[in-house]
Scaffold this active site. Structure first.
Site, mmCIF file in Angstrom:
data_model
loop_
_atom_site.group_PDB
_atom_site.id
_atom_site.type_symbol
_atom_site.label_atom_id
_atom_site.label_comp_id
_atom_site.label_asym_id
_atom_site.label_seq_id
_atom_site.Cartn_x
_atom_site.Cartn_y
_atom_site.Cartn_z
ATOM 1 N N LYS A 225 6.347 0.574 9.479
ATOM 2 C CA LYS A 225 5.148 0.187 10.384
ATOM 3 C C LYS A 225 5.608 -1.045 11.422
ATOM 4 O O LYS A 225 5.406 -0.921 12.617
ATOM 5 C CB LYS A 225 4.033 -0.420 9.463
ATOM 6 N N GLU A 231 15.060 -3.562 4.466
ATOM 7 C CA GLU A 231 15.783 -2.469 3.440
ATOM 8 C C GLU A 231 15.772 -1.157 4.402
ATOM 9 O O GLU A 231 16.780 -0.385 4.423
ATOM 10 C CB GLU A 231 14.846 -2.162 2.277
ATOM 11 N N GLY A 286 -0.156 -0.512 5.721
ATOM 12 C CA GLY A 286 1.058 0.045 5.296
ATOM 13 C C GLY A 286 0.502 1.139 3.939
ATOM 14 O O GLY A 286 1.100 2.517 4.262
ATOM 15 N N ARG A 287 -0.213 0.450 3.071
ATOM 16 C CA ARG A 287 -0.323 1.197 1.750
ATOM 17 C C ARG A 287 -1.386 2.214 1.964
ATOM 18 O O ARG A 287 -2.178 2.889 1.154
ATOM 19 C CB ARG A 287 -0.688 0.441 0.737
ATOM 20 N N GLU A 372 -1.135 -4.466 -4.564
ATOM 21 C CA GLU A 372 -0.695 -5.221 -3.231
ATOM 22 C C GLU A 372 -2.199 -5.397 -2.608
ATOM 23 O O GLU A 372 -2.316 -6.534 -1.585
ATOM 24 C CB GLU A 372 -0.060 -4.285 -2.328
ATOM 25 N N HIS A 403 4.769 10.303 -26.059
ATOM 26 C CA HIS A 403 5.645 10.155 -26.900
ATOM 27 C C HIS A 403 6.677 8.925 -26.598
ATOM 28 O O HIS A 403 7.760 8.857 -27.089
ATOM 29 C CB HIS A 403 6.664 11.221 -26.780
ATOM 30 N N LYS A 531 10.700 -12.603 0.483
ATOM 31 C CA LYS A 531 11.674 -12.296 1.711
ATOM 32 C C LYS A 531 12.309 -13.225 2.271
ATOM 33 O O LYS A 531 13.499 -13.131 2.492
ATOM 34 C CB LYS A 531 10.822 -11.587 2.598
HETATM 35 O O1 F6P Z 1 6.932 -5.916 1.695
HETATM 36 C C1 F6P Z 1 5.649 -5.244 1.646
HETATM 37 C C2 F6P Z 1 5.230 -4.311 2.923
HETATM 38 O O2 F6P Z 1 5.001 -4.851 3.971
HETATM 39 C C3 F6P Z 1 4.229 -3.445 2.331
HETATM 40 O O3 F6P Z 1 2.991 -3.849 2.478
HETATM 41 C C4 F6P Z 1 4.655 -2.243 3.257
HETATM 42 O O4 F6P Z 1 4.045 -0.996 3.093
HETATM 43 C C5 F6P Z 1 5.970 -2.190 3.139
HETATM 44 O O5 F6P Z 1 6.486 -3.604 3.039
HETATM 45 C C6 F6P Z 1 6.946 -1.525 4.268
HETATM 46 O O6 F6P Z 1 6.759 -2.069 5.479
HETATM 47 P P1 F6P Z 1 7.138 -1.518 6.893
HETATM 48 O O7 F6P Z 1 6.202 -0.073 6.826
HETATM 49 O O8 F6P Z 1 6.567 -2.408 8.034
HETATM 50 O O9 F6P Z 1 8.415 -1.400 6.827
#
Ligand code: F6P
Length: 574
Positions: A225, A231, A286-287, A372, A403, A531
């Site tokens: 987003k 990452e 995002g979620r 979240e 199990h 972060k």
């Molecule tokens: O760090 C959490 C977060 O901001 C989530 O809310 C989001 O879904 C995820 O990181 C990934 O964010 P992006 O889509 O901006 O890479």
């Protein structure tokens, strides 16, 4: 009721008036406290015995999903008070505000319009003079064209071969939703396209995957987003270098990289042609974004028509949530029972137990959705919540859980409410196995609820011929208290439409809980500190001494890394 997690004096003063009394001051909350005390000694099994109509009354169904909630520790007056709580907390008003496009995400000053992502083309939702459905439909159309071209083999790699592997690089909301849905809907998958999901920054998953891929037939979707997520950008850069290393020319990037983002500039800076970018909007959390172009991997896997069915199923649940009285409203009922379990029965966690392998990523998806969104201790108005909010959501397929950790569910010291999720329709050749899985699911819910009383356990041991001495010794261990709450959700089938409805159901459940607790389910400030600190730790790992201040434990760990981390030659492992 449990101790309050945050006290008012720990929350910085905010010069905002509370829009309503805090949740715990609401009359229905107070009455529920009394109810809870009165119900303390009551057992659900006794409620069933006393009330033959209980199961008949305590179920509801909509959009291909049947919900049995009779195995909860509630009676009719408690339920009535829970619905009253939703009214007093303003659920109907906030629901109208969300569907109306108001900026209910107050801390970020944004509207919350994931429901617009699944509104039928041709409908209208005006926000700030802009018809958001028209914008959504335009992107949906681009997703349709692109996914169709890839699926038909018309979109080809730089050397003219068709795409066989699609790698989604994203994390959190840009990973969990499409991944969960791709797993769930694998039966509808294109036979010649393989979908892969890379989220972890440690490089291992990507490294292992790249070794199996052909660069000429691989398409990367960089999904973020913000397009600032460390990452995702790290992994995307590795993938980019890998592709260039094989293809040789920058021109190849355009055939092998597309982006899904709200950040056009950052996408261009990364080197992806913005003609290959699928946009969405800041009013999609995002979620809550799998319905947007973030769902591109799923559209590639199942095709645009079936993706539309997913949206239609979610829309049907939106309509159900918007228009159905609370007493028959699936998301409202689930939300209120969840609040009852967390705040009045002191259940700190919630297990999600799907009895269908296709839903094995659902618990991970719901973790982000719920924790979240509602894992907060401060209300939207800046005041302390004063009660517990999001439970720890956890789980995996129920049959495996049986199990592993179900022992604790049956005889542990704290209740773990369970959502059992089963699917009725199944392939003919799997009928025998499906019956076993289904029987186990129903039996677990029954066992958790009814338990096993001492007389029953003793009689069993007598019948098995155990001597009295042994029976006396074993009896305490073979008694199950029961009275452990669960919901059972039965899906008619696991298809795009019903999956869409199921996910929308949980989204709205989360929303209702957020409204009742008074928190903002649409921000996530709590992810920021880690972060920030990771940036400082990273700086110090590359130096001989710290330039940033850390506590002694953190400094020692960084130092241990400096002295202990070594690189190895992968060939050594071969
Ligand atoms: O760090 C959490 C977060 O901001 C989530 O809310 C989001 O879904 C995820 O990181 C990934 O964010 P992006 O889509 O901006 O890479």
């Amino acid at each position: 009721m449990a101790a309050h997690p945050v006290t008012a004096d720990r929350v910085p003063a905010m010069n905002q008036p509370a829009p309503r009394p805090s949740t715990t001051q609401l009359p229905a909350w107070q009455a529920l406290l009394a109810c809870c005390e009165a119900a303390a000694g009551r057992h659900i099994a006794d409620e069933f015995a006393a009330d033959p109509g209980r199961a008949e009354r305590m179920h509801t169904e909509a959009c291909g999903i049947f919900l049995d909630y009779a195995k909860n520790r509630v009676d009719a007056p408690t339920l009535a008070l829970l619905f009253q709580l939703a009214r007093e907390a303003g659920v109907a008003e906030q629901r109208a505000a969300m569907f109306g496009g108001e900026r209910i995400n107050r801390t970020e000053g944004r509207a919350v319009l994931h429901v617009a992502l699944r509104m039928p083309a041709g409908s209208t939702l005006m926000v700030d003079g802009d018809d958001v459905v028209a914008d959504v439909t335009a992107v949906r159309e681009r997703v349709r064209r692109f996914s169709t071209a890839v699926r038909k083999g018309e979109w080809r790699g730089h050397d003219g071969r068709r795409i066989t592997d699609v790698v989604n690089i994203g994390i959190g909301g840009s990973d969990l939703g499409p991944q969960m849905a791709c797993e769930a809907l694998r039966d509808f998958a294109h036979r010649e396209l393989r979908l892969h999901f890379i989220s972890n920054v440690d490089g291992i998953a990507l490294d292992r995957l790249l070794g199996t891929l052909d660069p000429g037939t691989t398409l990367f979707i960089v999904a973020s987003k913000t397009f600032t997520t460390q990452e995702t950008l790290t992994n995307a850069n590795v993938a980019r270098r890998w592709l260039l290393g094989h293809a040789g020319s920058e021109a190849a990037i355009a055939r092998h990289f597309v982006a899904v983002s709200t950040n056009t500039e950052a996408v261009a800076r990364f080197g992806i042609d913005t003609a290959n970018m699928f946009g969405f909007w800041d009013w999609v959390g995002g979620r809550y974004s799998m319905w947007s172009a973030i769902g591109l991997p799923l559209a590639l896997q199942i095709g645009a028509e079936r993706f539309d069915e997913l949206l239609a199923g979610a829309h049907a649940m939106d309509v159900h949530f918007r228009d159905t009285p609370f007493e028959h409203n699936l998301p409202v009922i689930l939300a209120l029972l969840g609040i009852w379990n967390v705040d009045f029965l002191d259940a700190p966690t919630q297990l999600i137990a799907p009895y269908h392998q296709g839903l094995h990523r659902l618990p991970a998806y719901l973790q982000q959705l719920d924790m979240e969104s509602n894992g907060k201790s401060v209300r939207s108005d800046g005041h302390a919540v004063g009660c517990h909010t999001s439970p720890v959501i956890w789980g995996e397929t129920g049959i495996n859980g049986q199990h592993a950790y179900f022992q604790m569910l049956h005889q542990g010291t704290r209740p773990v409410p369970v959502d059992f999720i089963g699917v009725l329709e199944h392939p003919a050749h799997l009928h025998a196995q499906h019956r076993i899985a289904f029987a186990n699911m129903v039996a677990q819910a029954e066992a958790l609820m009814r338990g096993k009383r001492a007389a029953e356990a003793a009689a069993e041991m007598h019948a098995a011929g155990l001597p009295q001495e042994r029976i006396d010794a074993l009896l305490p261990h073979r008694v199950f208290a029961g009275n452990r709450p669960s919901n059972t959700l039965l899906l008619d089938r696991l298809d795009p439409r019903t999956l869409g409805a199921l996910i929308a159901l949980y989204e709205h459940r989360t929303f209702v809980q957020g409204v009742v607790w008074g928190v903002n389910p649409f921000d996530q400030w709590g992810v920021e500190l880690g972060k920030q600190l990771a940036g400082r730790v990273l700086e110090d790992m590359d130096r001989s001494t710290d330039i940033n201040a850390h506590d002694a434990s953190t400094t020692a760990l960084i130092d241990r890394y400096r002295r202990g981390a070594r690189t190895t030659d992968p060939a050594q492992h071969a």
